[in-house]
Design an enzyme around this catalytic site. Structure first.
Site, PDB file in Angstrom:
ATOM      1  N   CYS A 103     -14.518  30.117  19.550  1.00  0.00           N
ATOM      2  CA  CYS A 103     -15.145  29.532  20.728  1.00  0.00           C
ATOM      3  C   CYS A 103     -16.568  29.104  20.384  1.00  0.00           C
ATOM      4  CB  CYS A 103     -15.137  30.501  21.908  1.00  0.00           C
ATOM      5  SG  CYS A 103     -16.463  31.706  21.928  1.00  0.00           S
ATOM      6  N   GLU A 104     -16.948  27.959  20.922  1.00  0.00           N
ATOM      7  CA  GLU A 104     -18.270  27.430  20.571  1.00  0.00           C
ATOM      8  C   GLU A 104     -19.387  28.132  21.338  1.00  0.00           C
ATOM      9  OE1 GLU A 104     -17.966  23.278  21.381  1.00  0.00           O
ATOM     10  OE2 GLU A 104     -18.517  23.485  23.479  1.00  0.00           O
ATOM     11  N   HIS A 105     -19.042  28.928  22.339  1.00  0.00           N
ATOM     12  CA  HIS A 105     -20.083  29.607  23.111  1.00  0.00           C
ATOM     13  C   HIS A 105     -20.574  30.877  22.436  1.00  0.00           C
ATOM     14  CE1 HIS A 105     -17.791  27.446  26.490  1.00  0.00           C
ATOM     15  NE2 HIS A 105     -18.859  26.744  26.158  1.00  0.00           N
ATOM     16  N   HIS A 106     -19.655  31.574  21.749  1.00  0.00           N
ATOM     17  CA  HIS A 106     -20.029  32.852  21.136  1.00  0.00           C
ATOM     18  C   HIS A 106     -19.733  32.897  19.641  1.00  0.00           C
ATOM     19  CE1 HIS A 106     -19.005  33.588  25.422  1.00  0.00           C
ATOM     20  NE2 HIS A 106     -20.139  34.270  25.386  1.00  0.00           N
ATOM     21  N   GLN A 144     -11.019  25.843  24.520  1.00  0.00           N
ATOM     22  CA  GLN A 144      -9.554  25.704  24.507  1.00  0.00           C
ATOM     23  C   GLN A 144      -9.084  24.391  25.148  1.00  0.00           C
ATOM     24  OE1 GLN A 144      -7.377  29.148  25.882  1.00  0.00           O
ATOM     25  NE2 GLN A 144      -5.574  27.914  26.341  1.00  0.00           N
ATOM     26  N   HIS A 172      -8.936  35.219  24.153  1.00  0.00           N
ATOM     27  CA  HIS A 172     -10.309  34.955  23.701  1.00  0.00           C
ATOM     28  C   HIS A 172     -11.018  36.285  23.437  1.00  0.00           C
ATOM     29  CE1 HIS A 172     -10.540  30.557  24.718  1.00  0.00           C
ATOM     30  NE2 HIS A 172      -9.402  30.925  25.287  1.00  0.00           N
ATOM     31  N   CYS A 174     -14.005  36.796  22.917  1.00  0.00           N
ATOM     32  CA  CYS A 174     -15.281  36.907  23.641  1.00  0.00           C
ATOM     33  C   CYS A 174     -15.069  37.478  25.042  1.00  0.00           C
ATOM     34  CB  CYS A 174     -16.025  35.566  23.686  1.00  0.00           C
ATOM     35  SG  CYS A 174     -15.191  34.270  24.605  1.00  0.00           S
TER      36      CYS A 174
END
Ligand code: ZN
Length: 212
Positions: A103-106, A144, A172, A174
Site C-alpha cells: 500500500c502506498e500509504h504505509h 487496491q 491489508h 496496514c
C-alpha cells in the site's frame, strides 16, 4: 556520512550491480538505499551494527527492488508478445491469481487473489500472461482500487477484447497490524469494462464463475 559504502569490483549484473566495499569486503547492492535503511534502523532505536542487522540494509534494498520491479515492466509488451488469433467467442476466466503488493500509504504489504475474465474478439492471450500483467501492477506502491482498474484497462487496451472484468479480494496488513486491527476483514474491488460493464447477464455469469 563517513560510513557510506564505497563501490568497487563489480561482480554481478542485475537491476543494480552487486559490488564489494573495499574496506570490509562486504557485499553492496544499492549503496544509497542501504544507507537509508541503516538510518531508519538507527532512528527506531536499533543498533544497525549488531550481528542480526548487519546485512539487513542489503537485504531490504534487494527486497524493495523486487517488490517495486513492476515500474520497469510493460503490460503492453507482455500481452502483445503472446497474442494468438483464435475464433473463440466464449468467456475466458483465470481465477485465484495470487498476488502481493504494497500500500502506498504505509508501504506495508497487501495481498490476496485476483480473478480476471475477458470476452475475446478474435484474439486470445497466453493464460500465464494474465497473471504476469497482475504482477506488473502489483509490484508497485498501490491502492487496491487503482491496481484493479489498471489491470482491467491494460487488458482492455491491448487485448482488443469485447470486455474485461477484474475482481480483487485482498487483506491489508496496514489494517491487520495497526490502526483498527481488523485481522479478518477483506477488501473486494472490481473493475468492469466493455460488455461486462454494459451487460448485466455477462457480469453475472462472470461473478458466478469466480464464486468458490
Ligand atoms: Zn495502508
Amino acid at each position: 556520512m563517513s560510513d557510506k559504502p564505497k563501490l568497487s569490483r563489480v561482480v554481478a549484473h542485475s537491476h543494480y550491480a552487486t559490488s564489494f566495499d573495499p574496506e570490509t569486503d562486504e557485499e553492496v547492492y544499492d549503496a544509497s538505499k542501504e544507507v537509508l535503511v541503516r538510518n531508519m534502523l538507527s532512528e527506531i532505536g536499533e543498533d544497525p551494527d549488531r550481528e542480526g542487522l548487519r546485512r539487513t540494509p542489503l537485504r531490504v534494498a534487494k527486497a524493495m527492488d523486487f517488490l517495486t520491479s513492476g515500474y520497469a515492466l510493460s503490460a503492453e509488451e507482455i500481452i502483445k508478445g503472446a497474442l494468438f488469433e483464435e475464433d473463440v467467442k466464449d468467456m475466458v476466466i483465470v481465477r485465484d491469481i495470487e498476488f502481493y503488493s504494497m500500500c502506498e500509504h504505509h508501504m506495508l504489504p497487501f495481498f490476496g487473489h485476483a480473478h480476471v475474465g475477458y470476452l475475446p474478439n478474435g484474439k486470445v492471450v497466453g493464460l500465464s500472461k494474465i497473471a504476469r500483467v497482475v504482477d506488473v501492477f502489483a509490484r508497485r506502491l498501490q491502492v487496491q482500487e487503482r491496481l484493479t482498474a489498471q489491470v482491467a484497462d491494460a487488458l482492455m487496451a491491448h487485448l482488443g477484447a469485447h470486455g474485461v472484468a477484474v475482481v480483487i479480494a485482498a487483506s491489508h496488513t496496514c489494517m491487520m497490524m495497526r490502526g483498527v486491527q481488523k485481522q479478518r476483514s477483506t477488501t473486494v474491488s472490481s473493475a468492469m469494462r466493455g460488455t461486462f460493464d454494459e451487460d448485466l447477464r455477462t457480469r453475472s455469469e462472470f461473478m458466478s464463475f469466480i464464486k468458490t
